[in-house]
Write a protein that holds these residues in place. Structure first.
Motif, PDB file in Angstrom:
ATOM      1  N   GLU A   1       0.839  -1.201   0.000  1.00 38.74           N
ATOM      2  CA  GLU A   1       0.000   0.000   0.000  1.00 38.74           C
ATOM      3  C   GLU A   1       0.873   1.249   0.000  1.00 38.74           C
ATOM      4  O   GLU A   1       1.936   1.271   0.611  1.00 38.74           O
ATOM      5  CB  GLU A   1      -0.915   0.009   1.229  1.00 38.74           C
ATOM      6  CG  GLU A   1      -1.978  -1.056   1.165  1.00 38.74           C
ATOM      7  CD  GLU A   1      -3.035  -0.892   2.247  1.00 38.74           C
ATOM      8  OE1 GLU A   1      -2.990   0.094   3.011  1.00 38.74           O
ATOM      9  OE2 GLU A   1      -3.910  -1.763   2.322  1.00 38.74           O
ATOM     10  N   ILE A   2       0.381   2.270  -0.696  1.00 40.71           N
ATOM     11  CA  ILE A   2       1.038   3.576  -0.722  1.00 40.71           C
ATOM     12  C   ILE A   2      -0.034   4.631  -0.459  1.00 40.71           C
ATOM     13  O   ILE A   2      -1.214   4.302  -0.297  1.00 40.71           O
ATOM     14  CB  ILE A   2       1.753   3.828  -2.079  1.00 40.71           C
ATOM     15  CG1 ILE A   2       0.781   3.659  -3.256  1.00 40.71           C
ATOM     16  CG2 ILE A   2       2.960   2.908  -2.237  1.00 40.71           C
ATOM     17  CD1 ILE A   2       1.357   3.995  -4.614  1.00 40.71           C
ATOM     18  N   GLU A   3       0.364   5.884  -0.428  1.00 41.78           N
ATOM     19  CA  GLU A   3      -0.591   6.957  -0.135  1.00 41.78           C
ATOM     20  C   GLU A   3      -1.793   6.921  -1.086  1.00 41.78           C
ATOM     21  O   GLU A   3      -2.936   7.086  -0.672  1.00 41.78           O
ATOM     22  CB  GLU A   3       0.128   8.305  -0.241  1.00 41.78           C
ATOM     23  CG  GLU A   3      -0.727   9.476   0.205  1.00 41.78           C
ATOM     24  CD  GLU A   3      -0.019  10.803   0.013  1.00 41.78           C
ATOM     25  OE1 GLU A   3      -0.728  11.801  -0.195  1.00 41.78           O
ATOM     26  OE2 GLU A   3       1.221  10.828   0.048  1.00 41.78           O
ATOM     27  N   GLY A   4      -1.543   6.674  -2.358  1.00 42.75           N
ATOM     28  CA  GLY A   4      -2.621   6.632  -3.354  1.00 42.75           C
ATOM     29  C   GLY A   4      -3.617   5.507  -3.108  1.00 42.75           C
ATOM     30  O   GLY A   4      -4.784   5.607  -3.474  1.00 42.75           O
ATOM     31  N   THR A   5      -3.153   4.411  -2.483  1.00 43.23           N
ATOM     32  CA  THR A   5      -4.037   3.278  -2.178  1.00 43.23           C
ATOM     33  C   THR A   5      -5.150   3.733  -1.243  1.00 43.23           C
ATOM     34  O   THR A   5      -6.330   3.456  -1.465  1.00 43.23           O
ATOM     35  CB  THR A   5      -3.242   2.135  -1.501  1.00 43.23           C
ATOM     36  OG1 THR A   5      -2.041   1.892  -2.228  1.00 43.23           O
ATOM     37  CG2 THR A   5      -4.057   0.857  -1.432  1.00 43.23           C
ATOM     38  N   ILE A   6      -4.769   4.466  -0.212  1.00 40.18           N
ATOM     39  CA  ILE A   6      -5.726   4.953   0.785  1.00 40.18           C
ATOM     40  C   ILE A   6      -6.680   5.965   0.153  1.00 40.18           C
ATOM     41  O   ILE A   6      -7.889   5.918   0.373  1.00 40.18           O
ATOM     42  CB  ILE A   6      -4.971   5.549   1.993  1.00 40.18           C
ATOM     43  CG1 ILE A   6      -4.191   4.422   2.690  1.00 40.18           C
ATOM     44  CG2 ILE A   6      -5.922   6.228   2.965  1.00 40.18           C
ATOM     45  CD1 ILE A   6      -2.906   4.846   3.324  1.00 40.18           C
ATOM     46  N   ARG A   7      -6.127   6.874  -0.680  1.00 42.19           N
ATOM     47  CA  ARG A   7      -6.978   7.860  -1.365  1.00 42.19           C
ATOM     48  C   ARG A   7      -8.014   7.177  -2.244  1.00 42.19           C
ATOM     49  O   ARG A   7      -9.164   7.593  -2.280  1.00 42.19           O
ATOM     50  CB  ARG A   7      -6.112   8.807  -2.222  1.00 42.19           C
ATOM     51  CG  ARG A   7      -5.623  10.023  -1.474  1.00 42.19           C
ATOM     52  CD  ARG A   7      -5.191  11.141  -2.415  1.00 42.19           C
ATOM     53  NE  ARG A   7      -4.363  10.694  -3.524  1.00 42.19           N
ATOM     54  CZ  ARG A   7      -3.030  10.644  -3.495  1.00 42.19           C
ATOM     55  NH1 ARG A   7      -2.373  11.016  -2.428  1.00 42.19           N
ATOM     56  NH2 ARG A   7      -2.372  10.234  -4.551  1.00 42.19           N
ATOM     57  N   SER A   8      -7.612   6.123  -2.967  1.00 41.21           N
ATOM     58  CA  SER A   8      -8.560   5.411  -3.834  1.00 41.21           C
ATOM     59  C   SER A   8      -9.659   4.742  -3.022  1.00 41.21           C
ATOM     60  O   SER A   8     -10.824   4.767  -3.405  1.00 41.21           O
ATOM     61  CB  SER A   8      -7.841   4.357  -4.685  1.00 41.21           C
ATOM     62  OG  SER A   8      -7.286   4.949  -5.827  1.00 41.21           O
ATOM     63  N   ARG A   9      -9.288   4.136  -1.890  1.00 39.95           N
ATOM     64  CA  ARG A   9     -10.301   3.481  -1.053  1.00 39.95           C
ATOM     65  C   ARG A   9     -11.299   4.493  -0.503  1.00 39.95           C
ATOM     66  O   ARG A   9     -12.501   4.217  -0.439  1.00 39.95           O
ATOM     67  CB  ARG A   9      -9.626   2.723   0.082  1.00 39.95           C
ATOM     68  CG  ARG A   9      -8.946   1.475  -0.416  1.00 39.95           C
ATOM     69  CD  ARG A   9      -8.518   0.590   0.708  1.00 39.95           C
ATOM     70  NE  ARG A   9      -7.733  -0.506   0.157  1.00 39.95           N
ATOM     71  CZ  ARG A   9      -6.694  -1.031   0.752  1.00 39.95           C
ATOM     72  NH1 ARG A   9      -6.311  -0.603   1.943  1.00 39.95           N
ATOM     73  NH2 ARG A   9      -6.041  -2.023   0.195  1.00 39.95           N
ATOM     74  N   GLU A  10     -10.785   5.669  -0.089  1.00 38.85           N
ATOM     75  CA  GLU A  10     -11.686   6.712   0.411  1.00 38.85           C
ATOM     76  C   GLU A  10     -12.616   7.205  -0.694  1.00 38.85           C
ATOM     77  O   GLU A  10     -13.804   7.402  -0.467  1.00 38.85           O
ATOM     78  CB  GLU A  10     -10.868   7.875   0.991  1.00 38.85           C
ATOM     79  CG  GLU A  10     -10.201   7.517   2.301  1.00 38.85           C
ATOM     80  CD  GLU A  10      -9.214   8.571   2.797  1.00 38.85           C
ATOM     81  OE1 GLU A  10      -8.948   9.552   2.065  1.00 38.85           O
ATOM     82  OE2 GLU A  10      -8.704   8.392   3.931  1.00 38.85           O
ATOM     83  N   LEU A  11     -12.062   7.386  -1.898  1.00 43.54           N
ATOM     84  CA  LEU A  11     -12.877   7.819  -3.038  1.00 43.54           C
ATOM     85  C   LEU A  11     -13.925   6.761  -3.378  1.00 43.54           C
ATOM     86  O   LEU A  11     -15.080   7.091  -3.654  1.00 43.54           O
ATOM     87  CB  LEU A  11     -11.991   8.110  -4.256  1.00 43.54           C
ATOM     88  CG  LEU A  11     -12.705   8.586  -5.519  1.00 43.54           C
ATOM     89  CD1 LEU A  11     -13.503   9.866  -5.267  1.00 43.54           C
ATOM     90  CD2 LEU A  11     -11.687   8.808  -6.647  1.00 43.54           C
ATOM     91  N   ALA A  12     -13.543   5.493  -3.320  1.00 38.21           N
ATOM     92  CA  ALA A  12     -14.489   4.399  -3.601  1.00 38.21           C
ATOM     93  C   ALA A  12     -15.677   4.469  -2.639  1.00 38.21           C
ATOM     94  O   ALA A  12     -16.840   4.367  -3.057  1.00 38.21           O
ATOM     95  CB  ALA A  12     -13.790   3.044  -3.487  1.00 38.21           C
TER      96      ALA A  12
END
Length: 144
Positions: free
Chosen positions: A76-87
């Motif tokens: 996981e990287i920072e973008g992984t968390i952002r994508s999950r939040e956006l989802a």
């Protein structure tokens, strides 16, 4: 050919997320091919959600395929968390199913394809093709 998706009236939207631009692609009505849409220049979450609401309505979107950035090793990287939040936000606010898909190679593959073809005119070209590759990979996985 058997399509696993029972409701082919709904199209599928592909999103290659970024901090500045969102690559976008939409399936044809039968869910067989992905076509690129204009890249979205990201400003605020509210503006993007309003834009997505319009796409969901215009194209009768039933599923959103959202790229989930990962490190090359799969971590996981920072973008992984952002994508999950956006989802989560898309599912709550727009009421459509969101499928997160590993997008490690889509941007690199898009850049390679466009460079080979001598077709990179602007940064959004890579984002758009990355969204098409992401969505097409998902659609291909639905057909047996």
């Amino acid at each position: 050919i058997m399509v696993n998706e029972p409701d082919i009236e709904h199209r599928v939207l592909g999103i290659d997320p970024g901090t500045k631009r969102m690559g976008l692609a939409v399936s044809d009505p039968l869910g067989v091919t992905a076509q690129g849409l204009d890249t979205y220049e990201y400003t605020t979450q509210e503006a993007f959600m309003g834009f997505l609401r319009g796409l969901v309505s215009r194209y009768n979107i039933g599923v959103v395929v959202l790229g989930e950035p990962r490190s090359m090793s799969g971590g996981e990287i920072e973008g992984t968390i952002r994508s999950r939040e956006l989802a989560g936000l898309i599912e709550r606010e727009l009421g459509v199913e969101v499928v997160l898909v590993d997008e490690r190679m889509t941007s690199l593959e898009a850049e390679r394809v466009l460079k080979e073809a001598g077709r990179i005119r602007e940064a959004g070209d890579i984002d758009r093709l990355a969204a098409v590759l992401l969505l097409q990979g998902y659609l291909d996985g639905l057909i047996e």
